[in-house]
Design a protein around this motif. Structure first.
Motif, PDB file in Angstrom:
ATOM      1  N   THR A 137      -9.263   8.410  10.696  1.00  0.00           N
ATOM      2  CA  THR A 137      -8.178   7.984   9.811  1.00  0.00           C
ATOM      3  C   THR A 137      -6.988   8.941   9.887  1.00  0.00           C
ATOM      4  OG1 THR A 137      -9.058   9.215   7.911  1.00  0.00           O
ATOM      5  CG2 THR A 137      -9.754   6.910   8.151  1.00  0.00           C
ATOM      6  N   TYR A 189      -3.517  10.047   7.361  1.00  0.00           N
ATOM      7  CA  TYR A 189      -2.877   9.871   6.062  1.00  0.00           C
ATOM      8  C   TYR A 189      -1.932  11.039   5.777  1.00  0.00           C
ATOM      9  CZ  TYR A 189      -6.652  13.032   4.452  1.00  0.00           C
ATOM     10  OH  TYR A 189      -7.522  14.083   4.295  1.00  0.00           O
ATOM     11  N   LYS A 190      -1.007  10.788   4.842  1.00  0.00           N
ATOM     12  CA  LYS A 190      -0.096  11.847   4.422  1.00  0.00           C
ATOM     13  C   LYS A 190      -0.889  12.878   3.622  1.00  0.00           C
ATOM     14  CE  LYS A 190       3.779  12.744   1.313  1.00  0.00           C
ATOM     15  NZ  LYS A 190       4.720  12.172   0.324  1.00  0.00           N
ATOM     16  N   ASN A 206      -0.672  -0.548   3.911  1.00  0.00           N
ATOM     17  CA  ASN A 206      -0.662  -0.308   5.351  1.00  0.00           C
ATOM     18  C   ASN A 206      -0.580  -1.554   6.203  1.00  0.00           C
ATOM     19  OD1 ASN A 206      -1.121   2.328   4.497  1.00  0.00           O
ATOM     20  ND2 ASN A 206      -3.323   2.218   4.863  1.00  0.00           N
ATOM     21  N   SER A 261      -0.848   5.852   2.872  1.00  0.00           N
ATOM     22  CA  SER A 261      -2.185   6.335   2.529  1.00  0.00           C
ATOM     23  C   SER A 261      -3.120   6.092   3.698  1.00  0.00           C
ATOM     24  CB  SER A 261      -2.695   5.620   1.273  1.00  0.00           C
ATOM     25  OG  SER A 261      -2.725   4.217   1.485  1.00  0.00           O
ATOM     26  N   SER A 262      -4.367   6.430   3.536  1.00  0.00           N
ATOM     27  CA  SER A 262      -5.328   6.447   4.642  1.00  0.00           C
ATOM     28  C   SER A 262      -5.306   5.160   5.456  1.00  0.00           C
ATOM     29  CB  SER A 262      -6.741   6.672   4.080  1.00  0.00           C
ATOM     30  OG  SER A 262      -7.667   6.807   5.126  1.00  0.00           O
TER      31      SER A 262
END
Length: 564
Positions: free
Chosen positions: A276, A278-279, A397, A423-424
């Protein structure tokens, strides 16, 4: 006879064997072809000592071979040497006027203050009246908190002309004289009252701080990736560039475009175990006094008052005169509807039936950030027959897909690849726009919509330039194989600003990226949808995701491009 195979079965067996061998040979051929292609591209992109390493699976150090090197020890220049000259020209295009130094003990009172600054409407030449088709010029003087005129430029200023009663508005063009004074020029496209509005987005001293942040802290927004193998998991930091340490790096550079991405290698797992993206967060590293340069209602996004009248009256156009305009605008609002000035007749799609009819038989592929996702959401909400197919993906996403089966309409959305701040998201869904475009067939009924800008603000401009150059190449390849494909590109737009937004997504960053985008796609057979002017000219507050009336007008322009 016992033991003999029936001739028909024997014949059938030979056919099956032949088909099986064909499939195997075809698979081997394609695998060899792909391997050779990847190897050839890798030789163009990666340093010589990396070409024999498996792409996206081995840990490789960041390499610094170009002149523009940050403190992180890696270059932000493109990996293709032939692009370097164009990058240099684009950097010159967005070069900002020199701004004042901001020492550690600077005085806030000597910085730009919108309350003590002012603008003045300059009289019409020959003391005449203003008419539709004329231009209005305004002189802006920036002063400090003591009321003293500034002696240098570099302030970020926006301007618009509007008439609330007519729901009319047009963006102004601001010129920096680099001595503390500025000019704003406005087209006069409607009759009646026209009121000037000038806004100080950032004082020049704030720009100095933003420049320093980009130079010294391009990694202030950082990213994470989860690595998993069975029950073993590890998380490491990722970015366009990472500080060189004793820790090895996983190299996820896009082998087809050269867009760089790295993660620190997990201690126990291989680079292939990445699952994954993500931020991770934001590192704010400002001094308390520097933060005072970014205060809402004080010196950030604050209106500048007028000296004298702030409005004029515009009379009907003079038929006998044909003046040459100094400023070029994309359009303006009148009665709340956008009217284009580039020759496009903007139709009003006020109901679902009109939208459905326009999209009938069309395949619309949308690629980009959340400002493009907003358009996908508008279509699904506004057209009941356009049913979103639940792909069980994150609402932020995607990817998303909506289908109107009866009208043979398909609309899709896919977010762009790193450095996406969502996000993820599964790494299998991290796609680069250029790669996706190369997989499209295209054609008369295909529409491609692209919007990519917001997530690149914290990086040096070269990172964004590199991404757009790769997208441009793919767009040109698409148009070469399918010339009737329609490609629409959405520009950036101004937004509301907090301290966090200013440091990560300021309008100053967006202005630069907007200029780069327009220049890179100049001369390419695409349509630009000017979200910047459509947001700036409207009376509603600025927002990263513009308000519904602005989005409705953007969709009207998009559909007018597609169907007329």
């Amino acid at each position: 006879m016992k033991g003999r195979v029936h001739p028909k079965l024997h014949y059938f067996g030979l056919i099956v064997l032949f088909l099986a061998m064909s499939v195997i040979l075809f698979t081997l051929y394609n695998r060899t072809f792909i391997d050779l292609s990847v190897s050839k591209v890798a030789q163009e992109i990666l340093p010589q000592d990396q070409t024999n390493k498996k792409i996206n699976s081995k840990c490789t150090p960041a390499v610094s071979t170009a002149p523009h090197v940050t403190k992180l020890g890696c270059s932000f220049y493109p990996l293709f040497p032939k692009e370097t000259a164009e990058v240099d020209l684009l950097r010159d295009l967005v070069a900002w006027p020199e701004t004042p130094p901001v020492p550690s003990n600077f005085s806030l009172n000597k910085t730009s203050d919108p309350a003590h600054s002012s603008f003045t409407i300059l009289p019409q030449k020959g003391a005449g009246s203003w008419h539709v088709g004329d231009e209005l010029e305004v002189l802006i003087q920036i002063c400090d908190f003591h009321g003293e005129p500034k002696k240098s430029g570099g302030d970020v200023i926006l301007a618009r002309l509007h008439n609330p009663a007519l729901s009319a508005g047009v963006a102004g063009q601001v010129l920096d004289h680099r001595n503390g004074s500025y000019s704003a020029v406005f087209a006069l496209p409607w009759e009646g009252s026209a009121q000037v509005e000038v806004t100080l987005v950032h004082p020049s001293e704030a720009v100095t701080v933003l420049q320093k942040l980009t130079r010294e802290q391009p990694d202030r927004i950082y990213f994470k990736s989860l690595f998993r193998s069975g029950s073993v998991t590890e998380t490491t930091t990722c970015n366009v560039c990472l500080e060189t340490t004793q820790q090895n790096l996983c190299n996820y550079t896009n082998v087809y475009t050269g867009d760089r991405w790295f993660c620190y290698k997990p201690k126990k797992l291989d680079c292939d175990a990445r699952t994954t993206h993500y931020k991770g967060g934001f590192n704010q590293n400002l001094k308390p006094l520097e933060e005072k340069l970014f205060q809402s209602n004080v010196n950030m996004k604050v209106s500048i008052p007028a000296v004298g009248p702030a409005n004029i009256t515009v009379l009907p156009k003079l038929k006998e005169e044909n003046r040459t305009a100094k400023t070029r605008r994309s359009g303006y609002y009148y009665q709340g509807a956008w009217r284009a000035l580039d020759g496009t007749t903007v139709q009003q799609f006020n109901n679902s039936a009109a939208i459905s009819q326009c999209l009938k038989g069309k395949v619309v592929h949308m690629f980009g950030d959340s400002t493009i996702r907003q358009w996908f959401e508008y279509f699904v909400k506004s057209v009941p027959d356009l049913k979103e197919f639940n792909l069980k993906n994150s609402k932020q996403n995607g990817p998303f897909m909506a289908l109107d089966y009866a009208r043979n309409t398909l609309v899709t959305f896919r977010c762009h690849g790193p450095p996406i701040r969502f996000s993820s998201i599964l790494v299998t869904q991290l796609r680069y726009i250029a790669n996706e475009l190369d997989g499209l067939k295209g054609g008369t009924d295909t529409v491609v919509v692209i919007g990519i800008w917001s997530h690149f603000s914290t990086f040096p401009i070269e990172v964004y330039i590199k991404r757009l150059l790769s997208i441009r190449k793919s767009v040109m390849r698409l148009l070469a194989r399918a010339p009737t494909t329609q490609v629409v590109i959405r520009t950036a737009n101004p937004k509301s600003l907090t301290l966090y937004e200013a440091l990560t997504n300021s309008d100053w960053y967006s202005i630069q990226r907007d200029k780069v985008l327009r220049e890179i796609f100049k001369g390419v057979k695409v349509r630009l949808l000017d979200a910047w002017e459509m947001t700036l000219a409207h009376h509603l507050p600025h927002n990263l995701h513009p308000e519904p009336p602005i989005i409705k007008n953007m969709i009207d322009v998009l559909l007018s491009y597609i169907c007329f």
